[in-house]
Design a protein around this motif. Structure first.
Motif, PDB file in Angstrom:
ATOM      1  N   TYR A  70      21.816  43.839 -12.027  1.00 15.01           N
ATOM      2  CA  TYR A  70      23.014  43.967 -12.859  1.00 15.01           C
ATOM      3  C   TYR A  70      24.224  43.283 -12.208  1.00 15.01           C
ATOM      4  O   TYR A  70      24.911  42.470 -12.837  1.00 15.01           O
ATOM      5  CB  TYR A  70      23.299  45.448 -13.092  1.00 15.01           C
ATOM      6  N   SER A  71      24.439  43.602 -10.968  1.00 14.37           N
ATOM      7  CA  SER A  71      25.614  43.046 -10.288  1.00 14.37           C
ATOM      8  C   SER A  71      25.511  41.535 -10.118  1.00 14.37           C
ATOM      9  O   SER A  71      26.530  40.846 -10.140  1.00 14.37           O
ATOM     10  CB  SER A  71      25.799  43.716  -8.927  1.00 14.37           C
ATOM     11  N   ASP A  72      24.297  41.034  -9.947  1.00 15.80           N
ATOM     12  CA  ASP A  72      24.115  39.582  -9.854  1.00 15.80           C
ATOM     13  C   ASP A  72      24.547  38.909 -11.150  1.00 15.80           C
ATOM     14  O   ASP A  72      25.261  37.904 -11.143  1.00 15.80           O
ATOM     15  CB  ASP A  72      22.647  39.247  -9.579  1.00 15.80           C
ATOM     16  N   LEU A  73      24.069  39.490 -12.274  1.00 15.44           N
ATOM     17  CA  LEU A  73      24.420  38.917 -13.572  1.00 15.44           C
ATOM     18  C   LEU A  73      25.926  38.944 -13.777  1.00 15.44           C
ATOM     19  O   LEU A  73      26.519  38.003 -14.289  1.00 15.44           O
ATOM     20  CB  LEU A  73      23.722  39.710 -14.679  1.00 15.44           C
ATOM     21  N   ARG A  74      26.538  40.037 -13.353  1.00 16.04           N
ATOM     22  CA  ARG A  74      27.987  40.164 -13.525  1.00 16.04           C
ATOM     23  C   ARG A  74      28.720  39.092 -12.738  1.00 16.04           C
ATOM     24  O   ARG A  74      29.757  38.587 -13.159  1.00 16.04           O
ATOM     25  CB  ARG A  74      28.435  41.544 -13.053  1.00 16.04           C
ATOM     26  N   ARG A  75      28.183  38.763 -11.597  1.00 16.04           N
ATOM     27  CA  ARG A  75      28.828  37.755 -10.759  1.00 16.04           C
ATOM     28  C   ARG A  75      28.664  36.364 -11.378  1.00 16.04           C
ATOM     29  O   ARG A  75      29.605  35.569 -11.439  1.00 16.04           O
ATOM     30  CB  ARG A  75      28.214  37.784  -9.353  1.00 16.04           C
ATOM     31  N   VAL A  76      27.445  36.085 -11.859  1.00 16.12           N
ATOM     32  CA  VAL A  76      27.167  34.760 -12.413  1.00 16.12           C
ATOM     33  C   VAL A  76      27.908  34.538 -13.736  1.00 16.12           C
ATOM     34  O   VAL A  76      28.498  33.482 -13.963  1.00 16.12           O
ATOM     35  CB  VAL A  76      25.651  34.583 -12.629  1.00 16.12           C
ATOM     36  N   ILE A  77      27.869  35.543 -14.605  1.00 17.09           N
ATOM     37  CA  ILE A  77      28.604  35.430 -15.868  1.00 17.09           C
ATOM     38  C   ILE A  77      30.028  35.879 -15.602  1.00 17.09           C
ATOM     39  O   ILE A  77      30.437  36.984 -15.921  1.00 17.09           O
ATOM     40  CB  ILE A  77      27.966  36.315 -16.954  1.00 17.09           C
ATOM     41  N   ASP A  78      30.785  34.973 -15.037  1.00 17.63           N
ATOM     42  CA  ASP A  78      32.086  35.327 -14.496  1.00 17.63           C
ATOM     43  C   ASP A  78      33.049  35.776 -15.585  1.00 17.63           C
ATOM     44  O   ASP A  78      33.188  35.129 -16.614  1.00 17.63           O
ATOM     45  CB  ASP A  78      32.666  34.125 -13.759  1.00 17.63           C
ATOM     46  N   GLY A  79      33.703  36.909 -15.333  1.00 19.54           N
ATOM     47  CA  GLY A  79      34.728  37.382 -16.250  1.00 19.54           C
ATOM     48  C   GLY A  79      34.229  38.368 -17.296  1.00 19.54           C
ATOM     49  O   GLY A  79      35.025  38.938 -18.033  1.00 19.54           O
ATOM     50  N   LEU A 130      19.285  43.001 -26.053  1.00 25.34           N
ATOM     51  CA  LEU A 130      18.111  42.190 -25.764  1.00 25.34           C
ATOM     52  C   LEU A 130      16.905  43.071 -25.441  1.00 25.34           C
ATOM     53  O   LEU A 130      15.769  42.754 -25.797  1.00 25.34           O
ATOM     54  CB  LEU A 130      18.407  41.257 -24.584  1.00 25.34           C
ATOM     55  N   GLU A 131      17.177  44.188 -24.775  1.00 22.93           N
ATOM     56  CA  GLU A 131      16.101  45.116 -24.454  1.00 22.93           C
ATOM     57  C   GLU A 131      15.556  45.746 -25.740  1.00 22.93           C
ATOM     58  O   GLU A 131      14.347  45.873 -25.920  1.00 22.93           O
ATOM     59  CB  GLU A 131      16.618  46.212 -23.515  1.00 22.93           C
ATOM     60  N   ARG A 132      16.471  46.123 -26.605  1.00 18.62           N
ATOM     61  CA  ARG A 132      16.084  46.714 -27.881  1.00 18.62           C
ATOM     62  C   ARG A 132      15.230  45.755 -28.709  1.00 18.62           C
ATOM     63  O   ARG A 132      14.275  46.155 -29.364  1.00 18.62           O
ATOM     64  CB  ARG A 132      17.350  47.089 -28.662  1.00 18.62           C
ATOM     65  N   MET A 134      30.557  44.821 -21.921  1.00 19.16           N
ATOM     66  CA  MET A 134      29.883  43.776 -22.696  1.00 19.16           C
ATOM     67  C   MET A 134      28.545  43.388 -22.086  1.00 19.16           C
ATOM     68  O   MET A 134      27.579  43.147 -22.807  1.00 19.16           O
ATOM     69  CB  MET A 134      30.778  42.540 -22.799  1.00 19.16           C
ATOM     70  N   LEU A 135      28.483  43.323 -20.771  1.00 25.28           N
ATOM     71  CA  LEU A 135      27.211  42.976 -20.139  1.00 25.28           C
ATOM     72  C   LEU A 135      26.154  44.011 -20.477  1.00 25.28           C
ATOM     73  O   LEU A 135      25.025  43.675 -20.843  1.00 25.28           O
ATOM     74  CB  LEU A 135      27.383  42.871 -18.623  1.00 25.28           C
TER      75      LEU A 135
END
Lengths: 91, 91
Positions: free
Chosen positions: B11-20, B33-35, B25-26
């Motif tokens: 989770y935290s990796d994605l948050r870092r890569v998708i900056d802002g 997508l899981e649903r 929202m994440l």
DNA sequence: CGGCATCCTTCCGGATACTG
DNA sequence: CAGTATCCGGAAGGATGCCG
């Protein structure tokens, strides 16, 4: 967009095919595509007026990807519906 | 989605890569997508907790189309920006 | 026919604070 | 760390009415 692949379409034709869309949304969508240079809007000032929408050269370069996306969606529609139902029912 | 192609991401990796992106929202995006059965959410209840997100089998079938779409966008970004500028400046 | 202008409701999504 | 909960402003978009 994929609706325009077979050639120009009139405003009222698009409204009929995209059933249930409001005139406001159809216009906003078309204007956005026109602004992006993907759709060409050609006005013939007769009475009654006539407006044809067609794809630009660049717009046509996107058609392949759009078709593939539609194909994917149709192919996996049942799977996704099922997944959603299962997700909503328990967890 | 294309970010998950190389394997699971936290989770935290994605948050870092998708900056802002906001955590709200994440989470909403990943939950959607899981649903739909495109992303798998795997929780490891340690302290601190760890959550890995990865593509499902079906999710991977979409990766080709997504990549192509990204490719198209990158290729035509300048054209679209220009078209918008011209559209906004005069008509 | 092909819109545009306006009103009005809905809900998306950011900011912030708090938890197991 | 990986979220959830709440509040809230603003945008999205339907409904309606008018126009060249």
């Amino acid at each position: 967009m994929s609706l325009l692949l077979d050639g120009p379409r009139r405003y009222s034709d698009l409204r009929r095919v995209i059933d249930g869309i409001s005139p406001r949304m159809l216009t906003l969508t078309l204007r956005g595509l026109e602004r992006d240079g993907l759709v060409l809007r050609k006005v013939t000032p007769t009475t009654p007026p006539k407006v044809d929408y067609s794809l630009t050269q660049v717009g046509r370069t996107l058609s392949g990807q759009v078709s593939e996306l539609i194909g994917w969606a149709e192919q996996h529609y049942a799977y996704i519906s099922d997944s959603r139902r299962r997700y909503d029912e328990k967890g």
